[in-house]
Design an enzyme around this catalytic site. Structure first.
Site, PDB file in Angstrom:
ATOM      1  N   TRP A 133       0.831  -1.023   0.467  1.00 40.57           N
ATOM      2  CA  TRP A 133      -0.050  -0.130   0.386  1.00 40.57           C
ATOM      3  C   TRP A 133       0.827   0.976   0.095  1.00 40.57           C
ATOM      4  CZ3 TRP A 133      -2.320   2.969   5.023  1.00 40.57           C
ATOM      5  CH2 TRP A 133      -2.761   4.084   4.282  1.00 40.57           C
ATOM      6  N   ASP A 214      -1.307  -5.921   8.959  1.00 35.31           N
ATOM      7  CA  ASP A 214      -2.072  -4.799   8.555  1.00 35.31           C
ATOM      8  C   ASP A 214      -3.022  -5.432   7.960  1.00 35.31           C
ATOM      9  OD1 ASP A 214      -1.956  -2.166   6.340  1.00 35.31           O
ATOM     10  OD2 ASP A 214      -3.236  -2.821   8.015  1.00 35.31           O
ATOM     11  N   LYS A 250     -13.826  -0.967   5.575  1.00 38.22           N
ATOM     12  CA  LYS A 250     -14.047  -1.337   4.407  1.00 38.22           C
ATOM     13  C   LYS A 250     -14.906  -2.446   4.584  1.00 38.22           C
ATOM     14  CE  LYS A 250     -10.272  -0.721   3.828  1.00 38.22           C
ATOM     15  NZ  LYS A 250      -8.856   0.533   3.789  1.00 38.22           N
TER      16      LYS A 250
HETATM   17  C1  LIG Z   1      -2.940  -2.207   3.321  1.00 32.99           C
HETATM   18  C2  LIG Z   1      -4.169  -1.251   3.700  1.00 32.99           C
HETATM   19  N1  LIG Z   1      -3.988  -0.470   5.068  1.00 32.99           N
HETATM   20  C3  LIG Z   1      -4.375   0.031   5.616  1.00 32.99           C
HETATM   21  C4  LIG Z   1      -5.178   1.135   4.678  1.00 32.99           C
HETATM   22  C5  LIG Z   1      -5.879   2.459   5.548  1.00 32.99           C
HETATM   23  O1  LIG Z   1      -6.704   1.983   5.486  1.00 32.99           O
HETATM   24  P1  LIG Z   1      -7.988   3.388   6.409  1.00 32.99           P
HETATM   25  O2  LIG Z   1      -6.741   4.108   7.298  1.00 32.99           O
HETATM   26  O3  LIG Z   1      -9.003   3.957   5.434  1.00 32.99           O
HETATM   27  O4  LIG Z   1      -8.320   2.501   8.007  1.00 32.99           O
HETATM   28  C6  LIG Z   1      -5.602   0.717   3.426  1.00 32.99           C
HETATM   29  C7  LIG Z   1      -6.648   2.131   3.129  1.00 32.99           C
HETATM   30  N2  LIG Z   1      -6.595   1.211   1.638  1.00 32.99           N
HETATM   31  C8  LIG Z   1      -7.380   2.230   0.615  1.00 32.99           C
HETATM   32  C9  LIG Z   1      -8.519   1.173   0.758  1.00 32.99           C
HETATM   33  C10 LIG Z   1      -7.893   3.618   0.930  1.00 32.99           C
HETATM   34  C11 LIG Z   1      -6.708   4.947   0.880  1.00 32.99           C
HETATM   35  O5  LIG Z   1      -5.388   4.632   0.319  1.00 32.99           O
HETATM   36  O6  LIG Z   1      -6.521   4.986   2.138  1.00 32.99           O
HETATM   37  C12 LIG Z   1      -6.522   2.746  -1.031  1.00 32.99           C
HETATM   38  O7  LIG Z   1      -7.211   2.441  -1.889  1.00 32.99           O
HETATM   39  O8  LIG Z   1      -5.638   1.600  -0.914  1.00 32.99           O
HETATM   40  C13 LIG Z   1      -5.187  -0.619   3.202  1.00 32.99           C
HETATM   41  O9  LIG Z   1      -5.004  -0.625   2.192  1.00 32.99           O
END
Ligand SMILES: Cc1ncc(COP(=O)(O)O)c(CN[C@@](C)(CC(=O)O)C(=O)O)c1O
Length: 401
Positions: A133, A214, A250
């Site tokens: 991510w 995570d 989510k």
């Molecule tokens: C692996 C992972 N960890 C943590 C988070 C953090 O989410 P939160 O803080 O909203 O609980 C995301 C969210 N990733 C998303 C869904 C959104 C983003 O980038 O913030 C994404 O599109 O990858 C994630 O994909």
């Protein structure tokens, strides 16, 4: 004049910036496949029925006040969150070896964990998967940790580079921190098998590597909360220590409520008590104490067996819709005879498909077809619907021929 006049314009976030560009596009056929946010068949955000019911109960409760929560957050929520991920029968919970603090969703849980480790753990290096991510390296670098990568994805097979993963973790210094996606790896949609997880666990424990899980998609990958927590529970079952960041963004659709929790599984109950006291020193100067509304919704649902069951049904429905989008996109490309092997679309799991499209092809699809996705070729399957699959398939077909 301004004292900030020298500041240069910062670039948009690689993921959230896609939504900014999407919102500016007037095209009636635009599709947002960027941020991993669930959309219904009608392309609309979803508020779960069970969430609306829980909120109604909270609003109707006359004794409900808006006092500060403790630094560690809503205690009932913390207990229920630990049970959700580690299992109600978890030995670590029975032995009071788990400390859980409510944090600002997944990101906040990762950040509090990172700050805690940077100040109170002897190893400053954290190994994160390649790719991972996009926000992970920034969260941990700003926490004060040194970020390194371990091989994870093999573009040739579009699968796990298990050999590379084991080699990189084998050569990590003893005690290094290792970030692990509990399930539904973002952005690749590729997860280790249970056997591979067991090999990873053995290797990590043999070198005292500290797992930092995570879990942002529990229940979203397979549709089962317990199945999606299997990897985590294997590590807890061996009695070792670990960190765990949980997000309800989510799987309960609480994106904007910023609901999450950081749990640390410790070697003994008295260590867990001391760790919690240190976590409070990290949180108090950061945001003092967390929001009240979101965790109240989660606790209301998790503590009531009937509401919990309703949640699992709604969660499975979301997971199933995403899986059906995978099949529909795969079938649409097959029927077009689009060159290339697209079977990874139905093999990958969770919110995302790592298409293998390069940044030029992504840019082409944005310009010519108003398809919005991240430049690494990731698409959020939740952003698709039966209506928009043909348009995406046309765009991919045009991009690769
Ligand atoms: C692996 C992972 N960890 C943590 C988070 C953090 O989410 P939160 O803080 O909203 O609980 C995301 C969210 N990733 C998303 C869904 C959104 C983003 O980038 O913030 C994404 O599109 O990858 C994630 O994909």
């Amino acid at each position: 004049s301004s004292v900030f006049a020298a500041l240069a314009q910062a670039p948009e976030d690689p993921i959230l910036g896609v939504t900014v560009a999407y919102n500016k596009d007037p095209s009636p056929v635009k599709v947002n496949l960027g941020v991993g946010a669930y959309r219904t068949e009608e392309g609309k955000p979803l508020v779960l029925n069970v969430v609306r019911r829980a909120e109604q109960m909270l609003i109707n409760n006359p004794s409900r006040v808006k006092e500060y929560l403790p630094i560690t957050g809503l205690a009932e929520f913390n207990k229920l969150s630990a049970k959700l991920i580690f299992g109600a029968d978890s030995p670590a919970i029975q032995e009071n070896r788990v400390t859980t603090v409510q944090c600002l969703s997944g990101t906040g849980s990762l950040r509090v964990g990172g700050e805690f480790l940077a100040r109170h753990y002897h190893e400053r290096t954290i190994y994160i998967p390649q790719p991972t991510w996009g926000n992970h390296p920034k969260v941990f670098t700003l926490s004060g940790l040194t970020v390194r990568s371990y091989r994870y994805y093999d573009p040739a097979t579009r699968g796990l580079d298990f050999k590379g993963l084991l080699e990189d973790l084998s050569s990590a210094p003893l005690g290094s921190i290792v970030l692990l996606h509990a399930c539904a790896h973002n952005p690749t949609g590729v997860d280790p098998t249970i056997d591979q997880w067991e090999q990873i666990r053995q290797l990590m424990r043999s070198k005292s590597l500290l797992p930092f899980f995570d879990s942002a998609y529990q229940g979203f990958a397979s549709g089962s909360l317990d199945k999606d927590a299997q990897s985590v529970r294997m590590f807890v079952a061996d009695g070792g220590e670990l960190l765990m960041a949980q997000s309800y963004a989510k799987n309960m659709g609480l994106y904007g409520e910023r609901v999450g929790a950081l749990s640390i599984v410790c070697g003994s109950a008295d260590v867990a008590v001391r760790v919690e006291s240190i976590l409070k020193l990290v949180i108090r100067p950061m945001y003092s104490n967390p929001p009240l509304h979101g965790p109240s919704i989660v606790a209301t649902i998790l503590k009531d067996s009937e509401m919990f069951n309703e949640w699992t049904l709604e969660l499975k429905a979301m997971a199933d819709r995403i899986i059906s989008m995978r099949q529909q996109l795969f079938d649409a490309l097959k029927s077009r005879g689009t060159p290339g092997d697209w079977s990874h679309i139905i093999k990958q799991i969770g919110m995302f498909t790592f298409t293998g499209l390069n940044s030029d092809q992504v840019a082409f699809m944005r310009q010519e077809y108003h398809i919005y996705m991240t430049s690494d070729g990731r698409i959020s399957m939740a952003g698709l619907s039966t209506r928009t699959v043909p348009h995406l398939a046309d765009a991919i077909h045009a991009a690769v021929t």
